[in-house]
Write an enzyme that holds these catalytic residues in place. Structure first.
Site, PDB file in Angstrom:
ATOM      1  N   HIS A  11      14.755  27.057  30.152  1.00 53.29           N
ATOM      2  CA  HIS A  11      15.854  26.305  30.789  1.00 53.29           C
ATOM      3  C   HIS A  11      16.940  27.251  31.310  1.00 53.29           C
ATOM      4  CE1 HIS A  11      14.971  22.064  30.362  1.00 53.29           C
ATOM      5  NE2 HIS A  11      14.691  22.183  29.078  1.00 53.29           N
ATOM      6  N   HIS A  58      10.603  27.101  25.294  1.00 53.85           N
ATOM      7  CA  HIS A  58      10.935  26.000  26.209  1.00 53.85           C
ATOM      8  C   HIS A  58      12.433  26.031  26.551  1.00 53.85           C
ATOM      9  CE1 HIS A  58      10.636  21.536  27.362  1.00 53.85           C
ATOM     10  NE2 HIS A  58      11.926  21.756  27.310  1.00 53.85           N
ATOM     11  N   GLU A  59      13.271  26.199  25.528  1.00 52.31           N
ATOM     12  CA  GLU A  59      14.724  26.218  25.769  1.00 52.31           C
ATOM     13  C   GLU A  59      15.122  27.476  26.536  1.00 52.31           C
ATOM     14  OE1 GLU A  59      16.207  23.508  25.342  1.00 52.31           O
ATOM     15  OE2 GLU A  59      14.566  22.661  24.189  1.00 52.31           O
ATOM     16  N   GLY A 112      15.374  20.298  20.764  1.00 56.99           N
ATOM     17  CA  GLY A 112      16.061  21.432  21.356  1.00 56.99           C
ATOM     18  C   GLY A 112      16.863  20.961  22.555  1.00 56.99           C
ATOM     19  N   CYS A 114      10.549  16.796  27.444  1.00 59.46           N
ATOM     20  CA  CYS A 114      11.889  17.350  27.640  1.00 59.46           C
ATOM     21  C   CYS A 114      12.855  16.202  27.895  1.00 59.46           C
ATOM     22  CB  CYS A 114      11.868  18.305  28.836  1.00 59.46           C
ATOM     23  SG  CYS A 114      13.464  19.028  29.218  1.00 59.46           S
ATOM     24  N   LEU A 115      14.034  16.259  27.274  1.00 57.15           N
ATOM     25  CA  LEU A 115      15.029  15.199  27.477  1.00 57.15           C
ATOM     26  C   LEU A 115      15.465  15.117  28.938  1.00 57.15           C
ATOM     27  CD1 LEU A 115      17.170  15.733  24.251  1.00 57.15           C
ATOM     28  CD2 LEU A 115      15.513  13.909  24.690  1.00 57.15           C
ATOM     29  N   GLN A 125      21.347  21.590  30.349  1.00 60.44           N
ATOM     30  CA  GLN A 125      20.927  20.187  30.296  1.00 60.44           C
ATOM     31  C   GLN A 125      22.102  19.224  30.124  1.00 60.44           C
ATOM     32  OE1 GLN A 125      17.605  21.091  27.276  1.00 60.44           O
ATOM     33  NE2 GLN A 125      16.865  19.298  28.378  1.00 60.44           N
TER      34      GLN A 125
HETATM   35 NI    NI Z   1      13.680  20.792  27.875  1.00 63.01          NI
END
Ligand code: NI
Length: 159
Positions: A137, A133-134, A47, A91-92, A52
């Site tokens: 963000h 999770h997304e 995701g 998470c990236l 991000q």
């Molecule tokens: Ni993330």
């Protein structure tokens, strides 16, 4: 294919609230394309939210490798949640760290697609986790904020 640079933890941008998309134009469609390209390119990405890659818009993409494939969300709203499940997330934007997080077991989400059509989706399991999770963000929330007992697992640690 266009890759964008990923903003990592410590950058204030990740703590800001993303803004609603008011017009789905070419710029938003390119953003969606680039989010998917960047997510697939990055190891194990399932995701990615616009913030991000430095764009404070309420947009994210997910692909958890199930039958849904790639799903694009514009201006999403989580309209129902039930139950709970715990999963060790990463998470990236937070490389090298993981944490157990408690999320709803099932959710219903409403969003707009790139054609301007509203849709609803029911999700459970890893897809529900990924969407929550997304969605966080977009609110400036990171999974480490929700770590159970505040416990962050550093990569390379075997505990
Ligand atoms: Ni993330």
């Amino acid at each position: 294919m266009a890759l964008r640079n990923i903003v990592t933890e410590g950058d204030e941008l990740l703590r800001k609230k993303s803004r609603q998309v008011t017009e789905i134009n070419e710029r938003i469609c390119t953003l969606l394309d680039d989010l998917a390209d960047t997510m697939y390119y990055e190891n194990r990405g399932i995701g990615l939210a616009a913030v991000q890659v430095g764009v404070l818009r309420r947009v994210f993409v997910v692909d958890v490798g199930d039958e849904h494939g790639l799903i694009e969300f514009i201006n999403p709203e989580i309209i129902e949640t039930s139950g709970n499940q715990v999963y060790c997330e990463g998470c990236l934007s937070v490389p090298g760290r993981n944490a157990n997080v408690n999320r709803p077991a099932k959710i219903k989400i409403r969003a707009t697609n790139r054609h301007g059509e509203e849709f609803e989706l029911e999700a459970e399991g890893i897809l529900a986790i990924c969407i929550c999770h997304e969605f966080d963000h977009l609110e400036g929330i990171l999974f480490i904020d929700k770590a159970i007992d505040g416990e962050i697992i550093e990569a390379g640690s075997d505990e």
